[in-house]
Design a protein around this motif. Structure first.
Motif, PDB file in Angstrom:
ATOM      1  N   SER A   1     -13.021   0.486   0.017  1.00  0.00           N
ATOM      2  CA  SER A   1     -12.749   0.817  -1.226  1.00  0.00           C
ATOM      3  C   SER A   1     -13.659  -0.030  -2.162  1.00  0.00           C
TER       4      SER A   1
ATOM      5  N   PHE B   1      -6.122  -7.820  -3.099  1.00  0.00           N
ATOM      6  CA  PHE B   1      -4.902  -6.996  -3.714  1.00  0.00           C
ATOM      7  C   PHE B   1      -3.883  -7.705  -4.149  1.00  0.00           C
TER       8      PHE B   1
ATOM      9  N   CYS C   1      -5.664  -3.346  -7.356  1.00  0.00           N
ATOM     10  CA  CYS C   1      -6.900  -3.373  -6.783  1.00  0.00           C
ATOM     11  C   CYS C   1      -7.843  -4.449  -7.562  1.00  0.00           C
TER      12      CYS C   1
ATOM     13  N   CYS D   1     -12.243  -2.475  -3.635  1.00  0.00           N
ATOM     14  CA  CYS D   1     -11.293  -3.718  -3.733  1.00  0.00           C
ATOM     15  C   CYS D   1     -11.739  -4.626  -2.817  1.00  0.00           C
TER      16      CYS D   1
ATOM     17  N   LEU E   1      -5.818   1.411  -1.773  1.00  0.00           N
ATOM     18  CA  LEU E   1      -6.183   0.947  -3.227  1.00  0.00           C
ATOM     19  C   LEU E   1      -4.857   0.195  -3.772  1.00  0.00           C
ATOM     20  N   GLY E   2      -3.907  -0.336  -2.857  1.00  0.00           N
ATOM     21  CA  GLY E   2      -2.794  -0.911  -3.315  1.00  0.00           C
ATOM     22  C   GLY E   2      -1.566  -0.035  -3.910  1.00  0.00           C
TER      23      GLY E   2
ATOM     24  N   GLN F   1       0.894  -1.133   0.023  1.00  0.00           N
ATOM     25  CA  GLN F   1       0.000  -0.072  -0.214  1.00  0.00           C
ATOM     26  C   GLN F   1       0.962   1.106   0.017  1.00  0.00           C
TER      27      GLN F   1
END
Length: 480
Positions: free
Chosen positions: A326, A331, A338, A328, A273-274, A246
């Motif tokens: 989020s 991940f 995502c 997602c 969101l990665g 992240q």
């Protein structure tokens, strides 16, 4: 009058002056001490020879310069730049030849020293203000009949036997300005993607600050580098429950080291969101925390197998939790990090609330290592109604693995050969039956140079919805 003749006149004046000094000295010296007079004359002769040699060199350079000037008068302005450069070079050479002692005695600035160690080729300045270590890694793998973890019956029936460059990475690490201001960069050429880029303030062991892009310090199996794994690859649990890499900030440290209540802690805030997107999809952040009790004193590093051969047992217990909202549901470290878990639609901004927890046990002693993880994950689809049965999904997973170097009980077996076994399971939906995914694996690893150079052969029995198949992996992992 040319420059050469001017220098000749200066030369004759200098010679005449030196001869006058010699004559004066001879007339005033006492003839009773001829040895002293001879020494002084020899010293004057050496100085004159040195000056003659220097003047000859200057005359030679001036003749070249005059030739260039004559050529310039014929060829025109096209060579004016070269003439100016020649003039500057002549001035520089003259100054250097006249003052060689200044150049030799001038203290040099800090230079970088080159060495090779566990982090690769390292450059370090003499004052230790800067360092840079460069390391490369190549992982080649043969897989049969498929490579990735099966999540459905169709995945089990694949026939994709292949050779792969599974990982090809370059790492840069070191410090800048202060030894405790550290940086780390890792790039993956096989995907390609920038996996890590972060700074760490490592001045105090009880409170270190990390900022940038990298792994969330959550569970051992994911945080431990793929280069330091006991098996060819991580278990089937990883892809489902990982919080992966992240972008954000973490603080961590070690408290009361050496005591029975030795504690390590980790806490972080991330975009959630990665690493594939630069900004958040909503105003919600990901929060994570990990607390670890180093029960027998001494913090265990994130590295599997007991290569260190712990003379004293090392044991740690850990508990971790994370929450995120989020689009997602999972991940991965990729340009599109995502992901959507099987059975979940591509999310809208802020659609899914993820809550998850994990408990972990690690143990090492005299070549034996044991690791256990248990995971729980809750996915809430906020776009579904409060009383919709599909609004909440609970997932469970866990693993246990152990390894040993049998040389310590059977000396005829090579010292660097380890055997290990693992069982892992994933329940993708606790409400459903007959959807269990299982892995039973055995691996044989020969460590040529620890985790930096090793060969693995792994056999896995994989079960999906009561159907099964075998997978074979042969891998060479080289870090240099």
């Amino acid at each position: 009058m040319s420059v050469k003749y001017c220098f000749l006149m200066v030369f004759y004046v200098i010679i005449f002056g030196q001869l006058s000094l010699v004559a004066g000295y001879v007339s005033s010296a006492e003839l009773k001490n001829p040895a002293l007079l001879k020494q002084e004359l020899l010293a004057i002769e050496k100085r004159l020879d040195a000056k003659l040699k220097a003047l000859d060199e200057k005359l030679e350079r001036l003749e070249k310069l005059e030739s260039a000037l004559e050529s310039a008068s014929i060829s025109g302005p096209t060579v004016s730049g070269d003439i100016e450069a020649a003039k500057k070079q002549e001035i520089t050479l003259t100054q250097t030849s006249e003052k060689p002692e200044v150049t030799e005695s001038k203290p040099q600035s800090a230079h970088a020293n080159l060495s090779y160690g566990k982090n690769g080729f390292e450059f370090r300045t003499d004052d230790n203000k800067f360092s840079l270590a460069i390391q490369n890694r190549i992982q080649t793998r043969y897989s049969n009949p498929f490579d990735s973890d099966p999540r459905s019956i169709d995945d089990l029936e694949r026939e994709e036997s292949s050779f792969r460059i599974r990982r090809a990475r370059t790492r840069l690490r070191g410090h800048a300005y202060r030894p405790w201001l550290k940086y780390y960069l890792q790039y993956d050429w096989s995907q390609p993607v920038l996996r890590d880029l972060n700074l760490t303030i490592d001045k105090f062991k009880w409170a270190r600050v990390w900022a940038g892009r990298g792994k969330v310090i959550y569970n051992d199996e994911r945080v431990t580098s793929s280069a330091s794994q006991q098996f060819v690859n991580r278990s089937i649990v990883n892809d489902i429950f990982t919080v992966d890499r992240q972008q954000g900030v973490q603080i961590f440290g070690n408290l009361f080291p050496g005591y029975w209540y030795d504690i390590s802690y980790f806490a972080g805030v991330f975009s959630g969101l990665g690493v594939g997107e630069g900004s958040n999809d909503d105003d919600h952040m990901m929060y994570s925390g990990r607390i670890q009790w180093n029960a027998l004193g001494g913090e265990l590093p994130f590295s599997q197998s007991d290569l260190e051969f712990h003379e004293k047992p090392a044991l740690s217990f850990a508990f971790a939790a994370a929450t995120n909202r989020s689009k997602c549901t999972a991940f991965q470290t990729d340009n599109r990090s995502c992901r959507d878990l099987p059975g979940f639609e591509a999310g809208q901004d802020g659609q899914y609330r993820i809550n998850q927890m994990m408990e972990e046990v690690r143990f090492k002693w005299r070549g034996f290592s044991l690791q256990h993880e248990m995971h729980w994950k809750e996915i809430i689809d906020t776009l579904k109604g409060q009383y919709d049965s599909a609004r909440e999904t609970n997932l469970l997973g866990g693993l246990i693995q152990a390894g040993y170097f049998p040389h310590y009980i059977i000396p005829s077996i090579p010292r660097n050969l380890e055997f290990a076994g693992r069982y892992a399971f994933v329940d993708p939906d606790a409400r459903l039956n007959n959807d269990l995914q299982e892995e039973i694996s055995g691996v044989m690893t020969y460590f040529i140079n620890g985790h930096l150079n090793k060969l693995n052969f792994q056999v896995s029995h994989l079960i999906v919805q009561n159907q099964s198949d075998h997978r074979f992996w042969l891998q060479w992992d080289l870090t240099f």
